[in-house]
Design a protein around this motif. Structure first.
Motif, PDB file in Angstrom:
ATOM      1  N   THR A  28       0.625  -1.093  -0.285  1.00 28.39           N
ATOM      2  CA  THR A  28      -0.319   0.266  -0.271  1.00 28.39           C
ATOM      3  C   THR A  28       1.355   1.295  -0.394  1.00 28.39           C
ATOM      4  OG1 THR A  28      -1.312  -1.060   1.326  1.00 28.39           O
ATOM      5  CG2 THR A  28      -1.849   0.733   0.373  1.00 28.39           C
ATOM      6  N   ALA A  29       1.600   1.123   0.911  1.00 30.19           N
ATOM      7  CA  ALA A  29       2.837   2.570   1.146  1.00 30.19           C
ATOM      8  C   ALA A  29       3.768   2.611  -0.032  1.00 30.19           C
ATOM      9  CB  ALA A  29       3.449   1.838   2.281  1.00 30.19           C
ATOM     10  N   LEU A  30       4.103   1.098  -1.214  1.00 29.62           N
ATOM     11  CA  LEU A  30       4.924   1.481  -2.150  1.00 29.62           C
ATOM     12  C   LEU A  30       4.431   1.841  -2.949  1.00 29.62           C
ATOM     13  CD1 LEU A  30       6.945   0.432  -3.106  1.00 29.62           C
ATOM     14  CD2 LEU A  30       6.442  -1.771  -3.806  1.00 29.62           C
TER      15      LEU A  30
ATOM     16  N   THR B  73       1.905 -12.466  -8.484  1.00 32.77           N
ATOM     17  CA  THR B  73       1.641 -12.670  -9.824  1.00 32.77           C
ATOM     18  C   THR B  73       0.581 -11.081  -8.743  1.00 32.77           C
ATOM     19  OG1 THR B  73       0.004 -13.896  -7.663  1.00 32.77           O
ATOM     20  CG2 THR B  73       0.828 -15.323 -10.024  1.00 32.77           C
ATOM     21  N   LYS B  74      -0.900 -11.061  -9.802  1.00 26.16           N
ATOM     22  CA  LYS B  74      -1.776  -9.238  -9.367  1.00 26.16           C
ATOM     23  C   LYS B  74      -2.317  -9.584  -8.064  1.00 26.16           C
ATOM     24  CE  LYS B  74      -5.262  -6.655 -12.164  1.00 26.16           C
ATOM     25  NZ  LYS B  74      -6.161  -7.070 -12.682  1.00 26.16           N
ATOM     26  N   ALA B  75      -1.187  -8.087  -7.538  1.00 23.04           N
ATOM     27  CA  ALA B  75      -1.665  -7.244  -7.474  1.00 23.04           C
ATOM     28  C   ALA B  75      -3.728  -7.046  -6.636  1.00 23.04           C
ATOM     29  CB  ALA B  75      -1.274  -6.075  -6.101  1.00 23.04           C
ATOM     30  N   ARG B  76      -3.676  -7.404  -5.101  1.00 21.68           N
ATOM     31  CA  ARG B  76      -5.460  -7.242  -4.688  1.00 21.68           C
ATOM     32  C   ARG B  76      -5.316  -6.265  -3.352  1.00 21.68           C
ATOM     33  NH1 ARG B  76      -3.476 -12.021  -2.158  1.00 21.68           N
ATOM     34  NH2 ARG B  76      -4.224 -12.108  -0.258  1.00 21.68           N
ATOM     35  N   LEU B  77      -7.135  -5.888  -3.375  1.00 21.24           N
ATOM     36  CA  LEU B  77      -7.585  -5.097  -2.560  1.00 21.24           C
ATOM     37  C   LEU B  77      -7.879  -6.015  -1.364  1.00 21.24           C
ATOM     38  CD1 LEU B  77      -8.970  -2.300  -3.552  1.00 21.24           C
ATOM     39  CD2 LEU B  77      -6.516  -2.227  -2.934  1.00 21.24           C
ATOM     40  N   ALA B  78      -7.433  -5.993   0.439  1.00 17.84           N
ATOM     41  CA  ALA B  78      -7.826  -6.780   0.971  1.00 17.84           C
ATOM     42  C   ALA B  78      -8.321  -5.928   2.109  1.00 17.84           C
ATOM     43  CB  ALA B  78      -6.851  -7.928   1.367  1.00 17.84           C
ATOM     44  N   ALA B  79      -9.594  -6.105   3.122  1.00 20.89           N
ATOM     45  CA  ALA B  79     -10.158  -5.017   4.396  1.00 20.89           C
ATOM     46  C   ALA B  79      -9.309  -5.865   5.397  1.00 20.89           C
ATOM     47  CB  ALA B  79     -10.869  -5.075   4.332  1.00 20.89           C
TER      48      ALA B  79
ATOM     49  N   PRO C 194      -8.517  -4.211   9.601  1.00 20.33           N
ATOM     50  CA  PRO C 194      -8.563  -3.640  10.491  1.00 20.33           C
ATOM     51  C   PRO C 194      -9.043  -2.523  10.705  1.00 20.33           C
ATOM     52  CG  PRO C 194      -8.271  -5.861  11.743  1.00 20.33           C
ATOM     53  CD  PRO C 194      -7.955  -5.585  10.323  1.00 20.33           C
ATOM     54  N   GLY C 195      -8.827  -1.276  10.556  1.00 13.87           N
ATOM     55  CA  GLY C 195      -8.050   0.555  11.133  1.00 13.87           C
ATOM     56  C   GLY C 195      -7.939   0.623  12.259  1.00 13.87           C
ATOM     57  N   ASP C 196      -7.269   1.836  12.309  1.00 13.53           N
ATOM     58  CA  ASP C 196      -6.538   2.385  13.880  1.00 13.53           C
ATOM     59  C   ASP C 196      -8.223   2.516  13.988  1.00 13.53           C
ATOM     60  OD1 ASP C 196      -3.844   1.677  13.011  1.00 13.53           O
ATOM     61  OD2 ASP C 196      -3.130   2.966  12.777  1.00 13.53           O
ATOM     62  N   ASP C 197      -8.570   3.498  13.408  1.00 15.16           N
ATOM     63  CA  ASP C 197      -9.774   3.875  14.179  1.00 15.16           C
ATOM     64  C   ASP C 197     -10.927   2.737  14.119  1.00 15.16           C
ATOM     65  OD1 ASP C 197     -10.786   3.220  11.724  1.00 15.16           O
ATOM     66  OD2 ASP C 197     -11.413   5.033  10.793  1.00 15.16           O
ATOM     67  N   GLY C 198     -10.614   1.926  13.824  1.00 17.27           N
ATOM     68  CA  GLY C 198     -11.699   0.916  14.475  1.00 17.27           C
ATOM     69  C   GLY C 198     -12.882   0.591  13.231  1.00 17.27           C
ATOM     70  N   GLY C 199     -12.495   0.936  12.175  1.00 16.39           N
ATOM     71  CA  GLY C 199     -12.841   1.072  10.761  1.00 16.39           C
ATOM     72  C   GLY C 199     -12.075  -0.448   9.657  1.00 16.39           C
ATOM     73  N   VAL C 200     -12.937  -0.006   8.030  1.00 15.97           N
ATOM     74  CA  VAL C 200     -11.806  -0.665   8.035  1.00 15.97           C
ATOM     75  C   VAL C 200     -10.735  -0.417   6.781  1.00 15.97           C
ATOM     76  CG1 VAL C 200     -11.739  -2.181   5.801  1.00 15.97           C
ATOM     77  CG2 VAL C 200     -13.765  -2.138   7.396  1.00 15.97           C
ATOM     78  N   SER C 201      -9.379  -0.606   6.980  1.00 17.83           N
ATOM     79  CA  SER C 201      -8.760  -0.270   5.979  1.00 17.83           C
ATOM     80  C   SER C 201      -8.157  -0.940   5.016  1.00 17.83           C
ATOM     81  CB  SER C 201      -7.058   0.315   6.927  1.00 17.83           C
ATOM     82  OG  SER C 201      -6.502   0.611   6.555  1.00 17.83           O
ATOM     83  N   TRP C 202      -8.439  -0.452   3.903  1.00 15.77           N
ATOM     84  CA  TRP C 202      -8.410  -1.287   2.491  1.00 15.77           C
ATOM     85  C   TRP C 202      -6.723  -0.917   2.349  1.00 15.77           C
ATOM     86  CZ3 TRP C 202     -11.782  -4.263   0.016  1.00 15.77           C
ATOM     87  CH2 TRP C 202     -13.147  -4.512   0.885  1.00 15.77           C
ATOM     88  N   ARG C 203      -6.033  -2.434   2.140  1.00 17.44           N
ATOM     89  CA  ARG C 203      -4.766  -2.531   1.823  1.00 17.44           C
ATOM     90  C   ARG C 203      -4.773  -3.376   0.651  1.00 17.44           C
ATOM     91  NH1 ARG C 203      -2.427   0.706   5.502  1.00 17.44           N
ATOM     92  NH2 ARG C 203      -0.430  -0.629   4.856  1.00 17.44           N
ATOM     93  N   LYS C 204      -3.715  -2.586   0.103  1.00 16.46           N
ATOM     94  CA  LYS C 204      -3.086  -3.934  -1.409  1.00 16.46           C
ATOM     95  C   LYS C 204      -2.087  -4.732  -1.285  1.00 16.46           C
ATOM     96  CE  LYS C 204      -2.913  -2.724  -6.453  1.00 16.46           C
ATOM     97  NZ  LYS C 204      -2.574  -0.979  -7.475  1.00 16.46           N
ATOM     98  N   LEU C 205      -2.010  -5.912  -1.470  1.00 14.22           N
ATOM     99  CA  LEU C 205      -1.622  -7.016  -1.206  1.00 14.22           C
ATOM    100  C   LEU C 205      -1.006  -7.646  -2.935  1.00 14.22           C
ATOM    101  CD1 LEU C 205      -3.075  -8.740   1.270  1.00 14.22           C
ATOM    102  CD2 LEU C 205      -1.909  -6.726   1.528  1.00 14.22           C
ATOM    103  N   LEU C 206       0.238  -7.923  -2.591  1.00 13.55           N
ATOM    104  CA  LEU C 206       1.471  -8.525  -3.561  1.00 13.55           C
ATOM    105  C   LEU C 206       1.369 -10.552  -3.386  1.00 13.55           C
ATOM    106  CD1 LEU C 206       2.252  -7.936  -6.183  1.00 13.55           C
ATOM    107  CD2 LEU C 206       5.095  -7.631  -5.357  1.00 13.55           C
TER     108      LEU C 206
END
Length: 271
Positions: free
Chosen positions: A79-81, A216-222, A224-236
């Motif tokens: 995600t940061a990359l 292979t192709k990076a994908r989005l995955a849910a 837990p966010g720091d605020d208690g919600g959902v954070s979407w991360r990009k995983l390779l």
């Protein structure tokens, strides 16, 4: 070494030690390939196998049969990359930084941390050769077949330098092909299918190397966010195949996890 010289190397012979009976070469007792007239069942078209495909197929068959393969799968959070990479590309349009060039740098860092991956078994399998240089092969899909150009001294080059070199050698591979010199001397290989898709695969180790990394192709995955919600991360997705004679499973897990750790901090990879 030329392609001709590789193609004309002698076939495997029986293995015989002093005072020992002759042992057939590995695979010599396999049943013959089935000969089928496929035209009996319907219309067919015959296309000759290209010379590169013949050579590549022979080496891949040898490697698959003689190397005890294991493949370790993991995910790297990029995600940061991706944010950092896109910002760099917007600031400098002269060179396009792909995720692959950051992965090249991450692999070098991992090879430095885990030198058993930057190694080869010698010809008789009695010694492990630990390399102090970092030449990385990158698989390129071309009209000639699969070619693996080797980028040399990747530890000494910035991501911009690697991007220029990778783009140039990939273009040459697709348009003209490559010499054996341009595909020799690699320590480790990367095979990227990120532009096509997939969730994982089992790349074949490119002997005499002891490991290869598939992505292979990076994908989005849910997550837990720091605020208690959902954070979407990009995983390779990472698929690390290795020679189990040299590398064990715990080593592979640490190696893949380390790559994920350094990819999560892209500024340290820029060089």
């Amino acid at each position: 070494m030329s392609v001709d010289s590789v193609a004309n190397q002698p076939q495997a012979k029986a293995i015989t030690g002093p005072g020992e009976p002759s042992t057939p070469a590995f695979g010599a007792n396999l049943p013959p390939w089935p000969q089928v007239d496929f035209a009996e069942f319907g219309e067919v078209e015959i296309k000759p196998v290209s010379r590169i495909q013949k050579l590549t197929g022979a080496f891949l068959s040898r490697n698959w049969l003689t190397i005890p393969h294991v493949t370790h799968h993991d995910d790297a959070d990029i995600t940061a990359l991706e944010s950092y990479r896109k910002a760099r590309n917007e600031a400098n349009t002269a060179v396009k930084l792909t995720p692959l060039v950051f992965l090249l740098r991450a692999v070098v860092r991992a090879l430095q941390e885990f030198p058993q991956f930057n190694a080869s078994l010698d010809g008789d399998g009695k010694n492990i050769v630990l390399k102090k240089y970092f030449h990385i092969g990158v698989a390129v899909d071309t009209r000639f077949g699969l070619l693996v150009p080797v980028l040399r001294d990747c530890d000494k080059k910035s991501v911009e330098e690697l991007a220029f070199e990778l783009a140039a050698i990939s273009q040459k591979a697709r348009e003209k092909g490559l010499s054996m010199a341009e595909m020799s001397g690699g320590c480790f290989s990367i095979s990227s299918l990120g532009g096509f898709g997939g969730t994982g695969f089992t790349p074949i180790v490119n002997a005499p190397e002891v490991a290869i990394l598939g992505v292979t192709k990076a994908r989005l995955a849910a997550a837990p966010g720091d605020d208690g919600g959902v954070s979407w991360r990009k995983l390779l997705p990472l698929s690390l195949s290795y020679d189990h004679r040299v590398i064990n499973g715990a080593d592979a897990a640490r190696f893949a996890a380390f790559i994920g750790t350094v990819l999560a901090d892209p500024q340290t990879l820029a060089g």
